[in-house]
Design an enzyme around this catalytic site. Sequence first.
Site, PDB file in Angstrom:
ATOM      1  N   ALA A  50       0.868  -1.189   0.000  1.00  0.00           N
ATOM      2  CA  ALA A  50       0.000   0.000   0.000  1.00  0.00           C
ATOM      3  C   ALA A  50       0.902   1.236   0.000  1.00  0.00           C
ATOM      4  O   ALA A  50       0.835   2.097   0.876  1.00  0.00           O
ATOM      5  CB  ALA A  50      -0.967  -0.006   1.183  1.00  0.00           C
ATOM      6  N   LEU A  51       1.763   1.266  -1.002  1.00  0.00           N
ATOM      7  CA  LEU A  51       2.861   2.235  -1.024  1.00  0.00           C
ATOM      8  C   LEU A  51       2.361   3.668  -1.185  1.00  0.00           C
ATOM      9  O   LEU A  51       1.395   3.928  -1.897  1.00  0.00           O
ATOM     10  CB  LEU A  51       3.829   1.892  -2.167  1.00  0.00           C
ATOM     11  CG  LEU A  51       4.477   0.501  -2.088  1.00  0.00           C
ATOM     12  CD1 LEU A  51       5.434   0.293  -3.258  1.00  0.00           C
ATOM     13  CD2 LEU A  51       5.215   0.287  -0.763  1.00  0.00           C
ATOM     14  N   HIS A  52       3.049   4.578  -0.495  1.00  0.00           N
ATOM     15  CA  HIS A  52       2.759   6.021  -0.600  1.00  0.00           C
ATOM     16  C   HIS A  52       4.086   6.765  -0.713  1.00  0.00           C
ATOM     17  O   HIS A  52       5.162   6.130  -0.710  1.00  0.00           O
ATOM     18  CB  HIS A  52       1.927   6.482   0.602  1.00  0.00           C
ATOM     19  CG  HIS A  52       2.514   6.083   1.935  1.00  0.00           C
ATOM     20  ND1 HIS A  52       3.694   6.597   2.419  1.00  0.00           N
ATOM     21  CD2 HIS A  52       2.099   5.182   2.865  1.00  0.00           C
ATOM     22  CE1 HIS A  52       3.961   6.066   3.595  1.00  0.00           C
ATOM     23  NE2 HIS A  52       3.018   5.188   3.881  1.00  0.00           N
ATOM     24  N   HIS A 100       7.056   5.761   1.585  1.00  0.00           N
ATOM     25  CA  HIS A 100       7.838   4.602   1.138  1.00  0.00           C
ATOM     26  C   HIS A 100       8.764   5.006  -0.022  1.00  0.00           C
ATOM     27  O   HIS A 100       9.921   4.610  -0.069  1.00  0.00           O
ATOM     28  CB  HIS A 100       6.919   3.487   0.617  1.00  0.00           C
ATOM     29  CG  HIS A 100       5.997   2.902   1.639  1.00  0.00           C
ATOM     30  ND1 HIS A 100       4.636   3.030   1.573  1.00  0.00           N
ATOM     31  CD2 HIS A 100       6.244   2.158   2.747  1.00  0.00           C
ATOM     32  CE1 HIS A 100       4.077   2.390   2.589  1.00  0.00           C
ATOM     33  NE2 HIS A 100       5.018   1.861   3.322  1.00  0.00           N
ATOM     34  N   GLN A 148       3.678  -9.793  13.326  1.00  0.00           N
ATOM     35  CA  GLN A 148       3.882  -8.516  14.019  1.00  0.00           C
ATOM     36  C   GLN A 148       2.556  -7.820  14.343  1.00  0.00           C
ATOM     37  O   GLN A 148       2.542  -6.731  14.892  1.00  0.00           O
ATOM     38  CB  GLN A 148       4.808  -7.595  13.217  1.00  0.00           C
ATOM     39  CG  GLN A 148       4.181  -6.955  11.989  1.00  0.00           C
ATOM     40  CD  GLN A 148       5.177  -6.111  11.242  1.00  0.00           C
ATOM     41  OE1 GLN A 148       6.156  -6.626  10.690  1.00  0.00           O
ATOM     42  NE2 GLN A 148       4.962  -4.796  11.211  1.00  0.00           N
ATOM     43  N   GLU A 192      11.719   7.237   9.956  1.00  0.00           N
ATOM     44  CA  GLU A 192      11.637   7.712  11.348  1.00  0.00           C
ATOM     45  C   GLU A 192      10.188   7.819  11.820  1.00  0.00           C
ATOM     46  O   GLU A 192       9.933   8.059  12.988  1.00  0.00           O
ATOM     47  CB  GLU A 192      12.347   9.062  11.474  1.00  0.00           C
ATOM     48  CG  GLU A 192      13.845   8.932  11.308  1.00  0.00           C
ATOM     49  CD  GLU A 192      14.599  10.232  11.490  1.00  0.00           C
ATOM     50  OE1 GLU A 192      13.976  11.305  11.345  1.00  0.00           O
ATOM     51  OE2 GLU A 192      15.803  10.160  11.774  1.00  0.00           O
ATOM     52  N   LYS A 193       9.248   7.655  10.895  1.00  0.00           N
ATOM     53  CA  LYS A 193       7.830   7.605  11.279  1.00  0.00           C
ATOM     54  C   LYS A 193       7.623   6.515  12.343  1.00  0.00           C
ATOM     55  O   LYS A 193       6.915   6.703  13.323  1.00  0.00           O
ATOM     56  CB  LYS A 193       7.008   7.319  10.029  1.00  0.00           C
ATOM     57  CG  LYS A 193       5.683   6.651  10.219  1.00  0.00           C
ATOM     58  CD  LYS A 193       4.609   7.661  10.223  1.00  0.00           C
ATOM     59  CE  LYS A 193       3.228   7.129  10.499  1.00  0.00           C
ATOM     60  NZ  LYS A 193       3.030   5.714  10.449  1.00  0.00           N
TER      61      LYS A 193
HETATM   62  P1  AMP Z   1       5.338  -0.060   6.375  1.00  0.00           P
HETATM   63  O1  AMP Z   1       4.932  -0.438   4.998  1.00  0.00           O
HETATM   64  O2  AMP Z   1       4.313   0.747   7.117  1.00  0.00           O
HETATM   65  O3  AMP Z   1       5.875  -1.219   7.177  1.00  0.00           O
HETATM   66  O4  AMP Z   1       6.571   0.924   6.215  1.00  0.00           O
HETATM   67  C1  AMP Z   1       7.720   0.553   5.504  1.00  0.00           C
HETATM   68  C2  AMP Z   1       8.795   1.575   5.778  1.00  0.00           C
HETATM   69  O5  AMP Z   1       8.345   2.865   5.334  1.00  0.00           O
HETATM   70  C3  AMP Z   1       9.125   1.719   7.273  1.00  0.00           C
HETATM   71  O6  AMP Z   1      10.532   1.871   7.421  1.00  0.00           O
HETATM   72  C4  AMP Z   1       8.388   2.970   7.648  1.00  0.00           C
HETATM   73  O7  AMP Z   1       8.959   3.653   8.747  1.00  0.00           O
HETATM   74  C5  AMP Z   1       8.520   3.791   6.376  1.00  0.00           C
HETATM   75  N1  AMP Z   1       7.488   4.828   6.338  1.00  0.00           N
HETATM   76  C6  AMP Z   1       6.151   4.656   6.506  1.00  0.00           C
HETATM   77  N2  AMP Z   1       5.522   5.841   6.477  1.00  0.00           N
HETATM   78  C7  AMP Z   1       6.482   6.786   6.291  1.00  0.00           C
HETATM   79  C8  AMP Z   1       6.463   8.200   6.187  1.00  0.00           C
HETATM   80  N3  AMP Z   1       5.328   8.904   6.265  1.00  0.00           N
HETATM   81  N4  AMP Z   1       7.637   8.847   5.997  1.00  0.00           N
HETATM   82  C9  AMP Z   1       8.800   8.144   5.927  1.00  0.00           C
HETATM   83  N5  AMP Z   1       8.881   6.805   6.016  1.00  0.00           N
HETATM   84  C10 AMP Z   1       7.750   6.137   6.207  1.00  0.00           C
END
Ligand code: AMP
Length: 279
Positions: A32-34, A37, A61, A148-149
């Site tokens: 669900a990339l934004h 990511h 997790q 760092e989120k």
């Molecule tokens: P996730 O798919 O939520 O597990 O996130 C994958 C990676 O993207 C993790 O290292 C998150 O910390 C990073 N990430 C998620 N949201 C953000 C954001 N808004 N800004 C920067 N990095 C993010």
Amino acid sequence: MKIFNKIRPTRVYLESVSESGKTIGFVPTMGALHEGHLSLLKRSKQDNDITTCSIFVNPIQFNNPEDLEKYPHTLKSDIKVLESLGCDMVFVPSVEEIYPEPETTVYDFGHLDKVMEGKYRHGHFNGVAIVVRRFFEIIRPNRAYFGEKDFQQLIIIQKMVEMLNLDVEVIPCPILRESDGLAMSSRNTRLTSRQRKVAPVIHKTLLNIKTKVRTKPFDEIKKWVKQNINKQPEMKLEYIEIVDKQTLLPISSLDENKRCIACIAVYLGEVRLIDNIKL
Ligand code: AMP
């Protein structure tokens, strides 16, 4: 872009990459990339010859089955986005591929995984550490990128790399936000339009903390945060903590070295959102 579901072809490809002396950057995600990511992937492309990404919603997790069940899946569009960004390889394994046997490893991160997220999401960081280590073994990256989120996650991954002496450089990346300040998150897509309008209050509250820490005692600030969050429609504060950026131990006044960070978790309806700000 190469797309692999299985470990073996992934290894074959990456071994040929390493043998040719190229460096490998790795961005683990749950899809669900934004733009958040994508900022990690862009950074990896700058730093490395080859950029790899994983998309895997890691069941071990999730402490809340409903959160796992409702986690957004947008694989087709994720692959398109990765392709247009110039990602070289994406690894999209099944749960069976990653966990052929039930996982029993238990890591000891001391108090790092007992506070904040760890206090409310039992077993969460152990599950994160298991899957990240597994991916490190499969991808064997030179550098891995974490946002760092998820600040506590970043600290715990750094701790794991140090504890196990893993040969990978962990690169922290700044939080990307929407124009109204809301930290980008895959979970934001689950917000109703009414909830989405209220959501920026979380970041505004953090900005307010940053001003208040100069003059007000931390206890008073935390009380104010609770009131300010809980008075918003559908919002409920889970925790607000002001901690040392390295040790994650609570801090009661602003220290001169500016090592403090404020971390917050909020329920907006059924959606749990986290954010933080360095003070
Ligand atoms: P996730 O798919 O939520 O597990 O996130 C994958 C990676 O993207 C993790 O290292 C998150 O910390 C990073 N990430 C998620 N949201 C953000 C954001 N808004 N800004 C920067 N990095 C993010």
